[in-house]
Design a protein around this motif. Structure first.
Motif, PDB file in Angstrom:
ATOM      1  N   GLU A  32       0.822  -1.209   0.000  1.00  0.00           N
ATOM      2  CA  GLU A  32       0.000   0.000   0.000  1.00  0.00           C
ATOM      3  C   GLU A  32       0.859   1.263   0.000  1.00  0.00           C
ATOM      4  N   SER A  33       0.405   2.274  -0.708  1.00  0.00           N
ATOM      5  CA  SER A  33       1.130   3.546  -0.742  1.00  0.00           C
ATOM      6  C   SER A  33       0.744   4.400   0.467  1.00  0.00           C
ATOM      7  N   ILE A  34       1.590   5.379   0.775  1.00  0.00           N
ATOM      8  CA  ILE A  34       1.322   6.321   1.863  1.00  0.00           C
ATOM      9  C   ILE A  34      -0.007   7.035   1.600  1.00  0.00           C
ATOM     10  N   LEU A  94       7.711  11.573   4.182  1.00  0.00           N
ATOM     11  CA  LEU A  94       7.229  10.208   3.964  1.00  0.00           C
ATOM     12  C   LEU A  94       6.950   9.970   2.482  1.00  0.00           C
ATOM     13  N   LEU A  95       6.319  10.950   1.851  1.00  0.00           N
ATOM     14  CA  LEU A  95       6.006  10.813   0.427  1.00  0.00           C
ATOM     15  C   LEU A  95       7.271  10.789  -0.423  1.00  0.00           C
ATOM     16  N   VAL A  96       8.230  11.642  -0.090  1.00  0.00           N
ATOM     17  CA  VAL A  96       9.498  11.682  -0.829  1.00  0.00           C
ATOM     18  C   VAL A  96      10.236  10.364  -0.672  1.00  0.00           C
ATOM     19  N   TYR A  97      10.288   9.837   0.555  1.00  0.00           N
ATOM     20  CA  TYR A  97      10.956   8.563   0.808  1.00  0.00           C
ATOM     21  C   TYR A  97      10.304   7.444  -0.002  1.00  0.00           C
ATOM     22  N   GLU A  98       8.974   7.431  -0.016  1.00  0.00           N
ATOM     23  CA  GLU A  98       8.269   6.398  -0.763  1.00  0.00           C
ATOM     24  C   GLU A  98       8.572   6.503  -2.263  1.00  0.00           C
ATOM     25  N   GLN A  99       8.606   7.718  -2.785  1.00  0.00           N
ATOM     26  CA  GLN A  99       8.914   7.905  -4.203  1.00  0.00           C
ATOM     27  C   GLN A  99      10.330   7.424  -4.528  1.00  0.00           C
ATOM     28  N   LYS A 100      11.278   7.713  -3.644  1.00  0.00           N
ATOM     29  CA  LYS A 100      12.661   7.254  -3.860  1.00  0.00           C
ATOM     30  C   LYS A 100      12.739   5.737  -3.831  1.00  0.00           C
ATOM     31  N   MET A 101      12.010   5.127  -2.898  1.00  0.00           N
ATOM     32  CA  MET A 101      11.999   3.661  -2.824  1.00  0.00           C
ATOM     33  C   MET A 101      11.428   3.070  -4.101  1.00  0.00           C
ATOM     34  N   ASN A 102      10.336   3.658  -4.584  1.00  0.00           N
ATOM     35  CA  ASN A 102       9.710   3.156  -5.806  1.00  0.00           C
ATOM     36  C   ASN A 102      10.613   3.344  -7.017  1.00  0.00           C
ATOM     37  N   ARG A 103      11.322   4.466  -7.066  1.00  0.00           N
ATOM     38  CA  ARG A 103      12.248   4.712  -8.165  1.00  0.00           C
ATOM     39  C   ARG A 103      13.395   3.703  -8.113  1.00  0.00           C
ATOM     40  N   GLY A 104      13.896   3.419  -6.914  1.00  0.00           N
ATOM     41  CA  GLY A 104      14.963   2.431  -6.744  1.00  0.00           C
ATOM     42  C   GLY A 104      14.516   1.047  -7.165  1.00  0.00           C
ATOM     43  N   ALA A 105      13.276   0.682  -6.829  1.00  0.00           N
ATOM     44  CA  ALA A 105      12.739  -0.619  -7.219  1.00  0.00           C
ATOM     45  C   ALA A 105      12.614  -0.706  -8.733  1.00  0.00           C
ATOM     46  N   THR A 106      12.207   0.383  -9.368  1.00  0.00           N
ATOM     47  CA  THR A 106      12.084   0.408 -10.824  1.00  0.00           C
ATOM     48  C   THR A 106      13.453   0.251 -11.480  1.00  0.00           C
ATOM     49  N   LEU A 107      14.465   0.927 -10.954  1.00  0.00           N
ATOM     50  CA  LEU A 107      15.818   0.799 -11.500  1.00  0.00           C
ATOM     51  C   LEU A 107      16.338  -0.620 -11.336  1.00  0.00           C
ATOM     52  N   ASP A 108      16.075  -1.253 -10.191  1.00  0.00           N
ATOM     53  CA  ASP A 108      16.487  -2.637  -9.963  1.00  0.00           C
ATOM     54  C   ASP A 108      15.807  -3.579 -10.946  1.00  0.00           C
ATOM     55  N   GLU A 109      14.520  -3.342 -11.221  1.00  0.00           N
ATOM     56  CA  GLU A 109      13.790  -4.175 -12.172  1.00  0.00           C
ATOM     57  C   GLU A 109      14.386  -4.043 -13.569  1.00  0.00           C
TER      58      GLU A 109
END
Length: 121
Positions: A32-34, A94-109
């Motif tokens: 779930e997103s923030i 919190l929103l910025v952290y979540e966006q960074k995590m999602n961007r990192g996951a996309t780069l890993d994919e």
């Protein structure tokens, strides 16, 4: 008329009790997103307020902070240590952290897809 009001107030009290229980047990889901969790929490608190519950924004924000997914723990600690909780709403960090995590996951994919593609070639 008096009996009708008593029945109505009992129903209202029972509904409020159910909403309080729902509020107390709210937890952020794994994927779930923030924003989604915040909206779900506010939906419950708005229903509680409609049924007569007096709840301030600080109580809601504290509930959100303590019921976020564990991946947000150190961001929550940082917010609690560095900011005045009484003057906060949904925190941008919190929103910025979540966006960074999602961007990192996309780069890993993308990296995984590229390495898999190169092995298959």
């Amino acid at each position: 008329m008096k009996k009708k009001n008593q029945g109505s107030s009992r129903v209202k009290r029972a509904q409020l009790q159910a909403l309080r229980r729902e509020f107390e047990t709210l937890q952020m889901g794994d994927g779930e997103s923030i924003t989604s969790y915040y909206a779900r929490t506010m939906g419950t608190t708005n229903k509680m307020r409609f049924h007569g519950e007096k709840m301030d924004d600080v109580t809601i924000f504290e509930k959100i902070l303590r019921s976020l997914a564990p991946k947000f723990d150190y961001v929550v600690c940082s917010i609690e240590e560095s900011k005045d909780i009484d003057n906060l709403s949904l925190d941008d960090s919190l929103l910025v952290y979540e966006q960074k995590m999602n961007r990192g996951a996309t780069l890993d994919e993308h990296a995984l897809k590229a390495s898999t593609h190169s092995k298959n070639s």
